[in-house]
Enzyme design. Sequence first.
Site, PDB file in Angstrom:
ATOM      1  N   LEU A  23       0.842  -1.208   0.000  1.00 21.73           N
ATOM      2  CA  LEU A  23       0.000   0.000   0.000  1.00 21.73           C
ATOM      3  C   LEU A  23       0.868   1.245   0.000  1.00 21.73           C
ATOM      4  CD1 LEU A  23      -2.368  -1.439   2.705  1.00 21.73           C
ATOM      5  CD2 LEU A  23      -3.133  -0.795   0.406  1.00 21.73           C
ATOM      6  N   TYR A 178       2.451  -0.899 -14.280  1.00 31.16           N
ATOM      7  CA  TYR A 178       3.801  -0.326 -14.171  1.00 31.16           C
ATOM      8  C   TYR A 178       4.782  -1.006 -15.143  1.00 31.16           C
ATOM      9  CZ  TYR A 178       1.568   2.061 -10.354  1.00 31.16           C
ATOM     10  OH  TYR A 178       0.697   2.848  -9.629  1.00 31.16           O
TER      11      TYR A 178
HETATM   12  C1  FMN Z   1      -3.975   3.438  -0.799  1.00 29.00           C
HETATM   13  C2  FMN Z   1      -3.602   2.304  -1.712  1.00 29.00           C
HETATM   14  C3  FMN Z   1      -2.288   2.145  -2.083  1.00 29.00           C
HETATM   15  C4  FMN Z   1      -1.905   1.057  -2.886  1.00 29.00           C
HETATM   16  N1  FMN Z   1      -0.595   0.878  -3.198  1.00 29.00           N
HETATM   17  C5  FMN Z   1      -0.182  -0.228  -3.849  1.00 29.00           C
HETATM   18  C6  FMN Z   1       1.198  -0.506  -4.014  1.00 29.00           C
HETATM   19  O1  FMN Z   1       2.078   0.205  -3.526  1.00 29.00           O
HETATM   20  N2  FMN Z   1       1.530  -1.629  -4.725  1.00 29.00           N
HETATM   21  C7  FMN Z   1       0.586  -2.454  -5.249  1.00 29.00           C
HETATM   22  O2  FMN Z   1       0.923  -3.439  -5.892  1.00 29.00           O
HETATM   23  N3  FMN Z   1      -0.739  -2.231  -5.055  1.00 29.00           N
HETATM   24  C8  FMN Z   1      -1.136  -1.163  -4.345  1.00 29.00           C
HETATM   25  N4  FMN Z   1      -2.464  -0.972  -4.093  1.00 29.00           N
HETATM   26  C9  FMN Z   1      -3.415  -2.056  -4.385  1.00 29.00           C
HETATM   27  C10 FMN Z   1      -3.591  -2.934  -3.143  1.00 29.00           C
HETATM   28  O3  FMN Z   1      -2.412  -3.689  -2.883  1.00 29.00           O
HETATM   29  C11 FMN Z   1      -4.771  -3.928  -3.305  1.00 29.00           C
HETATM   30  O4  FMN Z   1      -4.532  -4.761  -4.405  1.00 29.00           O
HETATM   31  C12 FMN Z   1      -6.095  -3.199  -3.477  1.00 29.00           C
HETATM   32  O5  FMN Z   1      -6.273  -2.214  -2.471  1.00 29.00           O
HETATM   33  C13 FMN Z   1      -7.287  -4.164  -3.436  1.00 29.00           C
HETATM   34  O6  FMN Z   1      -7.313  -4.847  -2.209  1.00 29.00           O
HETATM   35  P1  FMN Z   1      -8.333  -4.424  -1.027  1.00 29.00           P
HETATM   36  O7  FMN Z   1      -9.705  -4.427  -1.623  1.00 29.00           O
HETATM   37  O8  FMN Z   1      -8.152  -5.474   0.033  1.00 29.00           O
HETATM   38  O9  FMN Z   1      -7.944  -3.051  -0.563  1.00 29.00           O
HETATM   39  C14 FMN Z   1      -2.874   0.133  -3.336  1.00 29.00           C
HETATM   40  C15 FMN Z   1      -4.204   0.324  -2.976  1.00 29.00           C
HETATM   41  C16 FMN Z   1      -4.576   1.382  -2.161  1.00 29.00           C
HETATM   42  C17 FMN Z   1      -6.015   1.525  -1.730  1.00 29.00           C
END
Ligand code: FMN
Length: 357
Positions: A23, A178
Amino acid sequence: MKLLEPFHLGDLNLKNRMVMAPLTRNRAPNTIPQDLMATYYRQRAGAGLIIAEATQIIPMGQGYPHTPGIHSEAQIAAWQKITDEVHKAGGLIFLQLWHVGRISHSSYHGGKAPVSASDVRYEGNIMYPDFSYKPSDESPRGLELEEIPGLIDDYRKAAQNAQNAGFDGIEIHAANGYLIEQFLRTGTNKRSDNYGDSLENRLRLLKEITEAALSVWDSKRVGVRLSPNIGEGSKADANPQETYSAAAELLSSYNLAFLHTVEANLGNSKASDLMRKAYTGTHLVTGGLTKESGEKLLEDGIADLAGYGKLFIANPDLAERFKQNADLNAWDSKSFFGGAEEGYTDYPSLKEAQALA
Ligand SMILES: Cc1cc2nc3c(=O)[nH]c(=O)nc-3n(C[C@H](O)[C@H](O)[C@H](O)COP(=O)(O)O)c2cc1C
């Protein structure tokens, strides 16, 4: 509950099957992790495994303000404090290695255009250094063939730096649009050399970066994240089923820690089913999971590990809350990107909430 059962990931003993997904939080001023990040990750050490936020391998890999790097001594020393804190709290932590490729802007790079597989401009919004979020006004530069060995070596060095900083492993970020994904997909890869055109060539950068990581780490300490995004409406690749099955089959041959599938929630996308079939090792799936749907995914054998993103932002002790069937804190999306303690380290744990009540 399967989610709360321990899991052996190679020689690592995960105390449960819940993984904190990577995240981005944009709280590393000048790309150097700050002490507040140690508090944030320590609070979340109850996860079976933390995958720390996407971290640029080199300055050119950056495309958002205040994201951390892993290419300087100062960054390594700062990360070391964070991994120490997580370990002291009984947690395990991998670092996600990141190069944004075209999802960036020359304003991050002293006026130099961002790089990609080819000069195909990103049509979505990018985040400028001042946190404004709008479409890019420039196209990336396609990497020269001669530059690619250097790029792969940058990944190797970053993998080594992550080891030096005390991480338990790394995740190669090959998802979410990316750089590595820009090479994987036909929509962004227009190359006619060894890194483009055929499926085998589009997979080559991922293959070589994975092998570079494996020159530093034991295979069980390296994971790869993919976002197959096979739902309707995805035009980024001519045949995502074929591309991503082939990527998963390729990665199966390395005996990795895990393949991490981003489930895109595009209706009936079910990228995780496709990846489970094509990949033979440990499968981690993230994307919109709840306690119930995460548990079902494990019970159905689609995944071995369940990843949680936003729920871990708002609930530092998410595993404990699942165990006690407790209420969950709601996340505040306004404080996701940038800022300080608010919406970062001030979400109450169950104990704190109960003490207040
Ligand atoms: C605030 C935020 C930051 C994120 N940063 C990344 C990241 O640095 N790398 C990545 O692969 N995915 C990133 N994601 C995607 C999350 O890893 C994840 O796949 C996505 O939030 C869906 O899962 P969830 O519904 O449990 O939140 C980010 C998502 C959010 C909401």
